[in-house]
Scaffold this motif. Structure first.
Motif, PDB file in Angstrom:
ATOM      1  N   LYS A 259       0.841  -1.214   0.000  1.00 31.29           N
ATOM      2  CA  LYS A 259       0.000   0.000   0.000  1.00 31.29           C
ATOM      3  C   LYS A 259       0.864   1.247   0.000  1.00 31.29           C
ATOM      4  CE  LYS A 259      -3.654  -2.244   2.676  1.00 31.29           C
ATOM      5  NZ  LYS A 259      -3.631  -2.739   4.048  1.00 31.29           N
ATOM      6  N   ILE A 288      10.417  -3.925   5.704  1.00 27.00           N
ATOM      7  CA  ILE A 288       9.888  -3.126   4.579  1.00 27.00           C
ATOM      8  C   ILE A 288      10.943  -2.870   3.504  1.00 27.00           C
ATOM      9  CG2 ILE A 288       8.055  -2.024   5.958  1.00 27.00           C
ATOM     10  CD1 ILE A 288       9.744   0.574   5.887  1.00 27.00           C
ATOM     11  N   HIS A 325       8.730  -1.316   0.646  1.00 27.99           N
ATOM     12  CA  HIS A 325       7.368  -1.772   0.338  1.00 27.99           C
ATOM     13  C   HIS A 325       6.705  -2.085   1.669  1.00 27.99           C
ATOM     14  CE1 HIS A 325       7.678  -3.476  -4.052  1.00 27.99           C
ATOM     15  NE2 HIS A 325       7.888  -2.187  -3.993  1.00 27.99           N
ATOM     16  N   GLY A 326       5.595  -1.460   1.954  1.00 26.52           N
ATOM     17  CA  GLY A 326       4.951  -1.737   3.229  1.00 26.52           C
ATOM     18  C   GLY A 326       3.442  -1.593   3.165  1.00 26.52           C
ATOM     19  N   SER A 327       2.806  -1.828   4.303  1.00 24.83           N
ATOM     20  CA  SER A 327       1.344  -1.811   4.328  1.00 24.83           C
ATOM     21  C   SER A 327       0.792  -0.590   5.062  1.00 24.83           C
ATOM     22  CB  SER A 327       0.825  -3.100   4.985  1.00 24.83           C
ATOM     23  OG  SER A 327       1.265  -3.169   6.318  1.00 24.83           O
ATOM     24  N   ASP A 328       1.686   0.267   5.565  1.00 21.54           N
ATOM     25  CA  ASP A 328       1.199   1.411   6.325  1.00 21.54           C
ATOM     26  C   ASP A 328       2.081   2.626   6.038  1.00 21.54           C
ATOM     27  OD1 ASP A 328       1.083   3.310   8.612  1.00 21.54           O
ATOM     28  OD2 ASP A 328      -0.371   1.857   9.389  1.00 21.54           O
ATOM     29  N   HIS A 331       3.742   4.384   9.114  1.00 19.52           N
ATOM     30  CA  HIS A 331       4.812   3.592   9.725  1.00 19.52           C
ATOM     31  C   HIS A 331       6.066   3.574   8.834  1.00 19.52           C
ATOM     32  CE1 HIS A 331       1.793   0.996  12.258  1.00 19.52           C
ATOM     33  NE2 HIS A 331       1.882   2.240  12.664  1.00 19.52           N
ATOM     34  N   ASP A 332       5.852   3.369   7.544  1.00 18.62           N
ATOM     35  CA  ASP A 332       6.984   3.243   6.618  1.00 18.62           C
ATOM     36  C   ASP A 332       7.744   4.552   6.529  1.00 18.62           C
ATOM     37  OD1 ASP A 332       5.759   0.858   6.298  1.00 18.62           O
ATOM     38  OD2 ASP A 332       5.432   1.023   4.145  1.00 18.62           O
TER      39      ASP A 332
END
Lengths: 503, 503
Positions: A259, A288, A325-328, A331-332
């Motif tokens: 995301k 990530i 590459h991360g989901s938040d 946070h990233d």
């Protein structure tokens, strides 16, 4: 001949990639490398007639100008002499073709997107080219498990676009993605830019359908993450460069589309600091981290000057590209900012830019991905793709600069630090045996001394069989030869490639 | 005989795992499965003399009670009749042993930790057991690249403890980690609990040293992430269960030790919701998701009752265990809390507990990892380990309950949802042919109908060659047979395993 070749460039996608190269026809591979034709059958009009009866008129190319692009590799180093290109549309057609060729001892050269860098995808003599360009259908995609099943001729970028619509991405990404085929990627065990995060194809390919030399279809296409039922046959076809069988379908695991994607491009003052930065990135960015790439000054300078691409930061001895590459997103971005702040304070990062807008990220990736082609504008490029333990990773570049002196225009190094894989390019006005003999086998000897690999991701192809012993001992080479004899006793599959003549 | 066997249990680590099982000696495999001995040589006193001249007295076991534990598998289903156990300490010794055995047509059975579940690690007749227990040295660890090189007999848990001291973890984890060997893990392509995150061994094993049947050492041990130099021979030995060669050393990539580990254990009201929860976890936990396991009511109930382990939550039809591995405690905990809050609101999670303290996490993992052994307390367990596409993942459990009725004590299912891999256990007071014939080949037929795998991670071993055709077609089986003939023409390596007699 040259004229028709130039004309072809503008109308033929296969050759669009050669736009950076000069337009002269390369020398015939057989002459340049002094190779003798093996005792295969010679294609007769009756053979062409048979192929037309199977594929129809349009999928059997014999016109010289139609066939030419299939005879020349991307870096214009190799030129074969094939007079027939076949374009099957199904596994059954591939099987029928191979059975016929095997019975008649007709040699074949499988070809995907023809983006290989070791001459593996073009013929040497009159091997029949089997192009997978028309086998480009997607069979199924399971968006919960991430399993994609498709034909070998699907273009990597097309697959990536397709699976993105289902919340997934392809587990591999490489500069040639707009042209290369998933079948070719699999056959050559392509590595690329995000192997650090998503692993290699031996891990992410779930299943393979392949055709043996005698036409037998080997169906190991189940799209399961775990399947311990007997020998793991698919791995025979991953990385054997079409010499043990032709890959016709692939089942591959696609990870979840991140995301949040961030990119950092940093200036670093020496290679020692590049390594320190890698250690820090592994720890601070952790799960990530999706790419850690480096390029030296000359790599970027050559790209900026030859291709007129912008460098978003000032000039530095080394550049590092870090992707997450991360989901938040929050946070990233916090992790990346913390990493950046910390390493600017330690001085490992001298200068840098961070991007999360797609257009800006694309600009930075373009700069990195274009290095491979940028050197070609200067004339000829000797390209080496080696794995070297990290502590010795960059040593060869200054050694080669000294060894070659003014015989080279540039010697530059760039690559995937996270995978211990460096690409070393040596640009010269034109190919000469003198420079070649200064480079080979010297480079391979040096790589062998530190237990590296003389071909990290490009493969052995036509260009390196004579050097393979620097990475494989006699027992391993004998086992390779035994496997080849077992699976392709007439040796019709991609001859003159991978295996050295004398084992 | 039974008495000496019972005595052995208390003094021999190899058998400690059988503590949950009853103490009777299992029937001989050859009688139980009506197998005929193949025409191998018979071991003579002169052979034992030769082995003693190579290994010394102490590393050649011939005393009946010393040899017995090596003849019986963990679940006490198989019993072989070997009279000699050899315990080499080096690759050279393995090579010398195999060359001798091959020349004399003496069959061998390689044995690691003997934790296999398909009878692959114990002899069937008088095969010579080659135990890797003494080949347990760690060669090197590169803590920047993560490459560990070690001998085949290293115990997985010992390796994990070692690499943790260097900020790394092993890429695989399984219930048998305290006993199983890395060489056995590799030879059987062990999957386990964290494959979802760190991938399978074809992806994470960097290199292998193996010995062929004729004693030839195949050295593919380079510890590089990328090495495309010819055929990827190491994969011949990953998952071929010691039938193509004996793995003597392994180079493996170890990921970074996560700084933050969290575990959630949830009650879920039906299987449909388990799948929905998996989809949500993939999206909301993304890159930190390291395990997604499920167990049905009976799996946990059996473990709680038979092994007196505590269930930290109330009773539910299904349980889900979610683990995260990450680099930032605050970020991970926020993601997990958000996931939990959101799915308690949707009702996918009915009840649950979250832990980050090691002791509490261990309690939950113990509950999950003990399911495999818990069923044994009831008498005999039929164990199946299959891959099934997710939409059909749990279907077989209710079907089998109905099919078996009161002939089974319990039918329960648990496993790695993230990998499409379910373990189905059927407990009965004792083994009977009637129940066996209700289960086999029925289960394999059902799995085959949905393109699943009849052995997800346990392998084929001795128990499943007759069912392998449910997962491999005739062409694939023929290629397996051809490979076996090529690499072990006398068939001395782990006979009666993996390959069906008739192809």
């Amino acid at each position: 001949m040259i004229k028709s070749f130039v004309k072809l460039i503008s109308k033929n996608n296969v050759l669009e990639q050669i736009r950076y190269a000069s337009q002269a026809l390369p020398q015939l591979s057989s002459e340049k490398y002094n190779i003798k034709r093996k005792t295969f059958g010679t294609i007769e009009p009756s053979d062409v007639g048979y192929f037309r009866s199977i594929l129809g008129e349009e999928r059997v190319l014999t016109d010289e100008s139609d066939v030419l692009p299939y005879n020349i590799d991307w870096i214009k180093n190799c030129r074969g002499q094939s007079r027939v290109v076949l374009k099957p549309r199904s596994t059954e057609e591939v099987s029928t073709i191979l059975k016929y060729c095997n019975d008649k001892r007709l040699a074949v050269c499988p070809q995907g997107g023809n983006t290989g860098l070791v001459g593996g995808s073009v013929p040497v003599f009159d091997e029949i080219v089997i192009s997978f360009a028309l086998m480009n259908k997607i069979d199924t995609l399971d968006d919960l498990s991430g399993a994609l099943v498709c034909e070998a001729g699907c273009i990597l970028e097309n697959l990536d676009n397709y699976v993105r619509e289902h919340g997934l991405i392809m587990p591999l990404d490489l500069g040639a993605k707009g042209t290369c085929h998933i079948g070719g990627n699999t056959s050559t065990n392509a590595g690329g830019l995000r192997l650090l995060r998503y692993g290699n194809l031996h891990g992410s390919v779930l299943g393979i359908e392949a055709v043996k030399a005698d036409g037998t279809v080997i169906d190991c296409l189940r799209a399961l993450k775990k399947d311990n039922t007997g020998y793991h046959l698919k791995h025979l076809f991953i990385g054997s460069e079409g010499t043990l069988g032709l890959v016709t379908k692939v089942a591959i695991h696609c990870p979840v589309l991140p995301k949040s994607v961030n990119l950092g491009f940093f200036g670093v003052k020496n290679f020692e600091n590049v390594l320190k930065l890698y250690k820090s990135a592994k720890s601070k960015l952790g799960e990530i981290l999706s790419a850690f790439e480096m390029a030296d000054f000359d790599s970027i300078d050559c790209t900026v000057k030859n291709l007129k691409l912008p460098n978003p930061i000032s000039e530095y001895p080394f550049y590092v590209l870090v992707e997450t590459h991360g989901s938040d997103e929050a946070h990233d971005s916090e992790k990346l900012t913390r990493f950046l702040a910390s390493e600017m304070e330690t001085g490992l990062i001298v200068d840098g830019t961070v991007a999360s807008e797609p257009a800006k990220m694309q600009t930075i990736w373009n700069l990195r991905e274009s290095i491979a082609g940028a050197g070609l504008a200067g004339g000829y490029v000797f390209k080496y793709d080696v794995s070297i333990p990290l502590k010795n990773y960059y040593d060869l570049v200054p050694i080669l600069r000294k060894r070659l002196g003014d015989k080279a225009l540039k010697v530059f190094g760039y690559g995937h630090v996270g995978d211990g894989n460096i690409h070393i390019n040596v640009t010269v006005p034109q190919y000469t045996k003198e420079v070649s003999s200064l480079l080979e086998p010297y480079i391979f000897e040096e790589v062998s001394k530190v237990n590296g690999s003389i071909s990290a991701e490009h493969g052995i192809g036509f260009r390196k069989p004579m050097y393979i012993h620097y990475s494989k001992d006699q027992s391993a080479l004998q086992l390779m030869k035994d496997l080849k004899q077992l699976m392709d006793p007439n040796g019709i599959l991609n001859p003159y490639k991978v295996l050295p003549d004398a084992v």
